[in-house]
Write a protein that holds these residues in place. Structure first.
Motif, PDB file in Angstrom:
ATOM      1  N   LEU A   1     -22.676  16.110  17.370  1.00 18.09           N
ATOM      2  CA  LEU A   1     -23.669  17.128  17.136  1.00 18.09           C
ATOM      3  C   LEU A   1     -22.867  18.076  16.269  1.00 18.09           C
ATOM      4  N   SER A   2     -23.760  18.565  15.368  1.00 20.08           N
ATOM      5  CA  SER A   2     -23.287  19.591  14.423  1.00 20.08           C
ATOM      6  C   SER A   2     -23.668  20.866  15.208  1.00 20.08           C
ATOM      7  N   THR A   3     -22.911  22.030  14.532  1.00 28.26           N
ATOM      8  CA  THR A   3     -22.719  23.085  15.260  1.00 28.26           C
ATOM      9  C   THR A   3     -24.157  23.983  15.353  1.00 28.26           C
ATOM     10  N   GLU A   4     -24.729  23.694  14.260  1.00 29.27           N
ATOM     11  CA  GLU A   4     -26.166  24.093  14.283  1.00 29.27           C
ATOM     12  C   GLU A   4     -27.173  23.435  15.318  1.00 29.27           C
ATOM     13  N   VAL A   5     -27.099  22.064  15.599  1.00 27.63           N
ATOM     14  CA  VAL A   5     -27.913  21.414  16.418  1.00 27.63           C
ATOM     15  C   VAL A   5     -27.473  21.796  18.036  1.00 27.63           C
ATOM     16  N   LYS A   6     -26.077  22.128  17.957  1.00 25.94           N
ATOM     17  CA  LYS A   6     -25.608  22.463  19.504  1.00 25.94           C
ATOM     18  C   LYS A   6     -26.136  23.779  19.737  1.00 25.94           C
ATOM     19  N   ILE A   7     -26.386  24.689  18.736  1.00 28.30           N
ATOM     20  CA  ILE A   7     -26.752  26.045  18.835  1.00 28.30           C
ATOM     21  C   ILE A   7     -28.309  25.902  19.453  1.00 28.30           C
ATOM     22  N   ALA A   8     -29.128  25.024  18.564  1.00 25.20           N
ATOM     23  CA  ALA A   8     -30.414  25.001  18.762  1.00 25.20           C
ATOM     24  C   ALA A   8     -30.610  24.291  20.314  1.00 25.20           C
TER      25      ALA A   8
END
Length: 160
Positions: free
Chosen positions: A106-113
Motif C-alpha cells: 500500500l502507498s502511504t496515502e492509501v495507508k493513511i486513508a
C-alpha cells in the motif's frame, strides 16, 4: 426495558479522512480522470488468523450461551451481549489496523486513508461501548439483583 443504540461512522462526529488529505487528492486528479464515471475497485486487506484465535473469537463473540443461561433479567442479558459484540468489533478493527500497517504493497496515502477510516470506526464503537457500560450500570442499580446475580453479571462482563 432500556434500549441502547450504537454510534455508526456517520453520526460519530469523527471524520474518516482529513480535509487536507481530500484536497491533496483532488489536486492530483488530471482532466482525464475527472471525466471517468466508473469508480476503481481496490482489493481490501486480507487478515489471516490462527486456528486458536478463530476458536477464541467464535467462543467469545459468537457464543452467548453463558449469558442466556445465566438467569439474569432479559435487559441485562441484552446489554451484556451488546458489550461483547462491541468489544469483538473493536478487536477486529485493531487487527485490521495492524494488517494495514504491515502491508508493504500500500502507498502511504492509501495507508493513511485506511487507518483514518479504521480509527474513526473504532472511535464510534468505543462511544457505543461506553454508552452500553453506563446503561448496564444504571440498569443494575435500578434492578433488585441479588448479590449472586451481581457477581454473575460482573463475571460475564469480564469474559471477552
Amino acid at each position: 426495558m432500556a434500549a441502547i443504540g450504537t454510534l455508526g461512522l456517520g453520526n460519530s462526529g469523527v471524520e474518516a479522512l482529513s480535509e487536507a488529505f481530500k484536497n491533496a487528492a483532488d489536486k492530483n486528479h488530471d482532466a482525464e480522470s475527472a471525466t471517468e464515471a466508473t469508480p476503481t475497485l481496490v482489493e481490501g486487506v486480507k487478515v489471516s488468523l490462527s486456528g486458536a484465535s478463530i476458536e477464541k473469537s467464535a467462543s467469545a463473540g459468537g457464543d452467548n450461551r453463558d449469558i442466556e443461561e445465566s438467569g439474569l433479567p432479559e435487559n441485562i442479558q441484552q446489554l451484556l451481549k451488546m458489550i461483547r459484540n462491541l468489544q469483538q468489533q473493536i478487536a477486529e478493527k485493531n487487527a485490521r489496523i495492524k494488517a494495514v500497517m504491515a502491508d508493504k504493497t500500500l502507498s502511504t496515502e492509501v495507508k493513511i486513508a485506511k487507518l483514518a477510516a479504521l480509527k474513526g470506526a473504532i472511535a464510534g464503537l468505543t462511544n457505543g461501548l461506553i454508552t452500553a457500560n453506563l446503561s448496564l450500570s444504571k440498569v443494575m442499580n435500578q434492578s433488585d439483583l441479588t448479590a449472586e446475580q451481581t457477581m454473575k453479571t460482573a463475571s460475564l462482563l469480564m469474559k471477552t
